[in-house]
Design a protein around this motif. Structure first.
Motif, PDB file in Angstrom:
ATOM      1  N   SER A  76       0.807  -1.241   0.042  1.00  0.00           N
ATOM      2  CA  SER A  76      -0.074  -0.043  -0.026  1.00  0.00           C
ATOM      3  C   SER A  76       0.990   1.378  -0.149  1.00  0.00           C
ATOM      4  O   SER A  76       0.295   2.405   0.054  1.00  0.00           O
ATOM      5  N   GLY A  77       2.142   1.191  -0.103  1.00  0.00           N
ATOM      6  CA  GLY A  77       2.948   2.269  -0.004  1.00  0.00           C
ATOM      7  C   GLY A  77       2.832   3.376  -1.087  1.00  0.00           C
ATOM      8  O   GLY A  77       2.853   4.483  -0.904  1.00  0.00           O
ATOM      9  N   ASN A  78       2.379   2.775  -2.356  1.00  0.00           N
ATOM     10  CA  ASN A  78       2.259   3.725  -3.513  1.00  0.00           C
ATOM     11  C   ASN A  78       1.071   4.784  -3.100  1.00  0.00           C
ATOM     12  O   ASN A  78       0.963   5.832  -3.319  1.00  0.00           O
ATOM     13  N   VAL A  79      -0.005   4.139  -2.682  1.00  0.00           N
ATOM     14  CA  VAL A  79      -1.488   4.758  -2.322  1.00  0.00           C
ATOM     15  C   VAL A  79      -1.134   5.745  -1.180  1.00  0.00           C
ATOM     16  O   VAL A  79      -1.515   6.852  -1.289  1.00  0.00           O
ATOM     17  N   ALA A  80      -0.479   5.206  -0.111  1.00  0.00           N
ATOM     18  CA  ALA A  80      -0.067   6.122   0.849  1.00  0.00           C
ATOM     19  C   ALA A  80       0.633   7.437   0.385  1.00  0.00           C
ATOM     20  O   ALA A  80       0.446   8.439   0.867  1.00  0.00           O
ATOM     21  N   ALA A  81       1.559   6.978  -0.273  1.00  0.00           N
ATOM     22  CA  ALA A  81       2.401   8.295  -0.754  1.00  0.00           C
ATOM     23  C   ALA A  81       1.813   9.263  -1.548  1.00  0.00           C
ATOM     24  O   ALA A  81       2.084  10.657  -1.399  1.00  0.00           O
ATOM     25  N   ALA A  82       0.796   8.979  -2.241  1.00  0.00           N
ATOM     26  CA  ALA A  82      -0.275   9.688  -3.057  1.00  0.00           C
ATOM     27  C   ALA A  82      -0.818  10.902  -2.193  1.00  0.00           C
ATOM     28  O   ALA A  82      -0.885  12.073  -2.229  1.00  0.00           O
ATOM     29  N   ALA A  83      -1.193  10.453  -0.654  1.00  0.00           N
ATOM     30  CA  ALA A  83      -1.861  11.278   0.239  1.00  0.00           C
ATOM     31  C   ALA A  83      -0.868  12.208   0.763  1.00  0.00           C
ATOM     32  O   ALA A  83      -0.807  13.392   1.055  1.00  0.00           O
ATOM     33  N   TYR A  84       0.469  11.614   1.134  1.00  0.00           N
ATOM     34  CA  TYR A  84       1.468  12.338   1.790  1.00  0.00           C
ATOM     35  C   TYR A  84       1.913  13.537   0.750  1.00  0.00           C
ATOM     36  O   TYR A  84       2.593  14.482   1.371  1.00  0.00           O
ATOM     37  N   MET A  85       2.149  12.987  -0.477  1.00  0.00           N
ATOM     38  CA  MET A  85       2.679  14.269  -1.495  1.00  0.00           C
ATOM     39  C   MET A  85       1.639  15.410  -1.587  1.00  0.00           C
ATOM     40  O   MET A  85       1.959  16.344  -2.045  1.00  0.00           O
ATOM     41  N   ALA A  86       0.406  14.975  -0.923  1.00  0.00           N
ATOM     42  CA  ALA A  86      -0.420  16.207  -1.169  1.00  0.00           C
ATOM     43  C   ALA A  86      -0.334  17.153  -0.059  1.00  0.00           C
ATOM     44  O   ALA A  86      -0.824  18.396  -0.180  1.00  0.00           O
ATOM     45  N   ILE A  87       0.506  16.975   0.806  1.00  0.00           N
ATOM     46  CA  ILE A  87       0.837  17.978   2.012  1.00  0.00           C
ATOM     47  C   ILE A  87       1.816  19.151   1.295  1.00  0.00           C
ATOM     48  O   ILE A  87       2.861  18.443   0.991  1.00  0.00           O
ATOM     49  N   ASP A  88       1.637  20.154   1.753  1.00  0.00           N
ATOM     50  CA  ASP A  88       2.586  21.064   1.442  1.00  0.00           C
ATOM     51  C   ASP A  88       3.864  20.876   2.630  1.00  0.00           C
ATOM     52  O   ASP A  88       3.552  21.094   3.894  1.00  0.00           O
ATOM     53  N   PRO A  89       5.138  20.536   2.442  1.00  0.00           N
ATOM     54  CA  PRO A  89       6.034  20.331   3.408  1.00  0.00           C
ATOM     55  C   PRO A  89       6.265  21.661   4.191  1.00  0.00           C
ATOM     56  O   PRO A  89       7.171  21.332   5.081  1.00  0.00           O
ATOM     57  N   GLN A  90       6.252  22.831   3.498  1.00  0.00           N
ATOM     58  CA  GLN A  90       6.555  24.259   4.205  1.00  0.00           C
ATOM     59  C   GLN A  90       5.530  24.382   5.195  1.00  0.00           C
ATOM     60  O   GLN A  90       5.502  25.224   5.943  1.00  0.00           O
ATOM     61  N   LYS A  91       4.377  23.692   5.267  1.00  0.00           N
ATOM     62  CA  LYS A  91       3.258  24.101   6.157  1.00  0.00           C
ATOM     63  C   LYS A  91       3.584  23.656   7.675  1.00  0.00           C
ATOM     64  O   LYS A  91       4.193  22.577   7.759  1.00  0.00           O
ATOM     65  N   GLN A  92       3.663  24.380   8.471  1.00  0.00           N
ATOM     66  CA  GLN A  92       3.869  23.940   9.896  1.00  0.00           C
ATOM     67  C   GLN A  92       2.773  23.787  10.679  1.00  0.00           C
ATOM     68  O   GLN A  92       1.761  24.659  11.276  1.00  0.00           O
ATOM     69  N   TYR A  93       2.574  22.588  10.866  1.00  0.00           N
ATOM     70  CA  TYR A  93       1.538  21.941  11.811  1.00  0.00           C
ATOM     71  C   TYR A  93       2.117  21.922  13.212  1.00  0.00           C
ATOM     72  O   TYR A  93       3.315  21.681  13.707  1.00  0.00           O
ATOM     73  N   LYS A  94       1.221  22.134  14.222  1.00  0.00           N
ATOM     74  CA  LYS A  94       1.421  22.322  15.592  1.00  0.00           C
ATOM     75  C   LYS A  94       1.575  20.885  16.162  1.00  0.00           C
ATOM     76  O   LYS A  94       2.464  20.622  16.866  1.00  0.00           O
ATOM     77  N   ARG A  95       0.737  20.011  15.827  1.00  0.00           N
ATOM     78  CA  ARG A  95       0.568  18.659  16.191  1.00  0.00           C
ATOM     79  C   ARG A  95      -0.113  17.849  15.048  1.00  0.00           C
ATOM     80  O   ARG A  95      -0.656  18.264  14.395  1.00  0.00           O
ATOM     81  N   ILE A  96       0.153  16.587  15.068  1.00  0.00           N
ATOM     82  CA  ILE A  96      -0.545  15.576  14.292  1.00  0.00           C
ATOM     83  C   ILE A  96      -1.302  14.415  15.025  1.00  0.00           C
ATOM     84  O   ILE A  96      -0.638  13.933  15.873  1.00  0.00           O
ATOM     85  N   PHE A  97      -2.601  14.403  14.776  1.00  0.00           N
ATOM     86  CA  PHE A  97      -3.624  13.313  15.411  1.00  0.00           C
ATOM     87  C   PHE A  97      -3.359  12.169  14.435  1.00  0.00           C
ATOM     88  O   PHE A  97      -3.995  12.266  13.207  1.00  0.00           O
ATOM     89  N   LEU A  98      -3.121  11.050  15.039  1.00  0.00           N
ATOM     90  CA  LEU A  98      -3.119   9.852  14.123  1.00  0.00           C
ATOM     91  C   LEU A  98      -4.301   9.060  14.878  1.00  0.00           C
ATOM     92  O   LEU A  98      -4.163   8.483  15.908  1.00  0.00           O
ATOM     93  N   LEU A  99      -5.338   8.673  13.992  1.00  0.00           N
ATOM     94  CA  LEU A  99      -6.253   7.771  14.275  1.00  0.00           C
ATOM     95  C   LEU A  99      -6.690   6.586  13.494  1.00  0.00           C
ATOM     96  O   LEU A  99      -6.337   6.677  12.203  1.00  0.00           O
ATOM     97  N   GLY A 100      -6.504   5.356  14.270  1.00  0.00           N
ATOM     98  CA  GLY A 100      -6.465   4.083  13.538  1.00  0.00           C
ATOM     99  C   GLY A 100      -7.543   3.182  14.208  1.00  0.00           C
ATOM    100  O   GLY A 100      -7.664   3.227  15.442  1.00  0.00           O
ATOM    101  N   PRO A 101      -7.676   2.213  13.708  1.00  0.00           N
ATOM    102  CA  PRO A 101      -8.485   0.906  14.231  1.00  0.00           C
ATOM    103  C   PRO A 101      -7.714   0.102  14.978  1.00  0.00           C
ATOM    104  O   PRO A 101      -6.476   0.190  14.947  1.00  0.00           O
TER     105      PRO A 101
END
Length: 504
Positions: free
Chosen positions: A89-114
């Motif tokens: 699934s790495g190729n599909v996941a990469a499509a999502a992560y490349m949508a993020i602007d790497p210059q964007k400064q996030y304060k925190r990241i919430f990770l939600l999973g089952p």
């Protein structure tokens, strides 16, 4: 024993005690060691992804490079990404992560999973670990925010077994490390409950954090174990439901898939509950953008008889004028007035309206939003009831609120049939509510205010400001005291929301 002998025995003892006392008083103070930070180990390295740092970096970079020409966005609010082994699934996941602007400064990241191993009937937030480890280094945990979630509602708790060998969050970290470089602190949350009321409570606690400062990552694979062809069909339906942003449609699609009799289909989305939690936080100010679909059968050597499906989505926060594109056509307004009048007249005749079909032909009337229906008689208020939230189509809200305004407003006697011809109906359709943190964000005459603290709440519609001569502080103070019952200054430590109204 002679006195001399006793002195010989006692004196050395005294000398020894004195020496010990001198030693103790001249010794440096004890330095207490700072506890070593607790690091959750990379339990899935070598299983779901490469354990060698160089190989892992090359693997992830290769996936990301496949999508180097994809669009990036600085308004990404959330991602939905798969969590299978990177090779699948790495190729599909990469499509999502490349949508993020790497210059964007996030304060925190919430990770939600089952949860793949423990049934929680709630959610587990990791408040124990200081860091999550991967072969690429450690990622800090925002333990303070994690503890705040647990304090906010007991639907959140901490169970070690929910995290110790769970892979769905861990496999996301190498992508974040390679895409962002320095990863903001994470808040790891495992969700495992099919109780919709609990999922709503989770969404309510998380929603104040669902701001431009934070990124939410939802970890989920999709269809499990049908044939390649069946997976494509099922995943297309589920994907469209996610893309709609309509949580009820998503749940209905999952349930319909489960009843379809498709061979070997064990689930349509293993991260169903985290996805529902996310969708409960969405409103008209968000766009769900589908990025890529594949399944494990797309790997050349993989069996096509039993596959797992993978989608990736980016949830984009609308900005500027785009966020306010909430309109009603003149024809739609006219039909809503007819629906409101028909609702009241049907109550007298004990009949039901057949407005549903015509209303559903107008997309603006099927939007899920709040509305108030106000009845006046010769210019005087005769009833007013409203519904907040984005859980019901607009035409249904208007139908229900019109009837409640006529017969259930406790301030007035029930409307009588002979009054019907004397009644004027005003409808206020509410745009999606937006949380504010300062009165500087509130605009008198343009915004309505909604104040909420615990089980108490109250609101003033925007047009109330046109009827009184109040400052914004007085407007909010009156709402806090007279509508929410929180006292004049109670709004200062309550949740504040603003909205606009289309009044006709």
């Amino acid at each position: 024993m002679t006195l001399k002998t006793q002195l010989l025995i006692i004196i050395p003892a005294v000398c020894f005690s004195t020496a010990l006392l001198i030693a103790l008083t001249t010794k440096k103070p004890i330095e207490y060691m700072t506890p070593e930070p607790l690091v959750r180990p990379a339990t899935q390295a070598g299983r779901f992804y490469e354990s060698n740092p160089n190989l892992l970096s090359n693997e992830v970079d290769s996936f990301l490079a496949h999508h180097a020409k994809n669009d990036t966005y600085n308004n990404v609010a959330a991602l939905i990404v798969p969590h299978a082994g990177h090779v699948f699934s790495g190729n599909v996941a990469a499509a999502a992560y490349m949508a993020i602007d790497p210059q964007k400064q996030y304060k925190r990241i919430f990770l939600l999973g089952p949860s793949h191993y423990e049934w929680l009937d709630g959610a587990s937030v990791n408040i124990e670990a200081d860091y999550y480890s991967t072969p690429l280094g450690n990622v800090e945990v925002d333990r303070e925010t994690a503890c705040q979630l647990i304090s906010a509602d007991n639907v959140f708790k901490y169970q070690e077994k929910a995290h110790d060998r769970e892979h769905c969050l861990e496999v996301q970290l190498p992508f974040l490390q390679r895409r962002l470089g320095k990863v903001p602190p994470i808040v790891p949350i495992i969700i495992s409950t099919n109780d919709f009321s609990k999922l709503k409570r989770m969404a309510e606690v998380l929603k104040p954090y669902f701001t431009d400062d934070n990124l939410f990552i939802i970890s989920s694979d999709f269809s499990h174990y049908p044939s390649y062809q069946d997976a494509c069909k099922v995943d297309e339906k589920t994907g469209k439901a996610v893309e709609s942003g309509d949580v009820e449609k998503f749940i209905a699609t999952i349930e319909k898939n489960a009843r379809s009799g498709i061979r070997n289909l064990s689930t349509s989305a293993c991260g169903e509950f985290p996805i529902i939690t996310l969708m409960l936080m969405l409103n008209g100010n968000y766009q769900v953008k589908h990025l890529l679909y594949q399944n494990s059968g797309d790997m050349e050597s993989h069996d096509h008889h039993r596959v797992v499906g993978y989608h990736s989505f980016a949830i984009l926060r609308k900005t500027g004028n785009e966020a306010n594109q909430f309109t009603l056509s003149e024809q739609g307004k006219k039909l809503l007035k007819e629906i409101a009048l028909k609702s009241i007249s049907d109550a007298f005749d004990v009949t039901s309206s057949s407005f549903t079909t015509s209303a559903q032909q107008h997309p603006d009337l099927t939007q899920k939003c709040g509305a108030f229906v106000t009845l006046t008689k010769h210019g005087a208020l005769r009833g007013c009831m409203g519904h907040f939230g984005e859980d019901t189509p607009l035409y249904e809200v208007v139908y229900n609120m019109a009837r409640m305004a006529a017969f259930e407003d406790p301030r007035f006697p029930q409307l009588r049939r002979h009054e019907l011809d004397e009644i004027d109906i005003q409808i206020s359709v509410l745009t999606p509510m937006r949380r504010i943190y300062s009165l500087d964000e509130f605009q008198l005459h343009r915004h309505g205010i909604f104040i909420k603290k615990g089980w108490r709440s109250g609101t003033f519609l925007p047009q109330v400001a046109d009827e009184v001569n109040w400052t914004k502080e007085e407007f909010v103070g009156h709402c806090s005291r007279d509508k929410a019952g929180l006292g004049w200054d109670g709004w200062r430590n309550a949740e504040l929301y603003v909205y606009e109204a289309i009044v006709f």
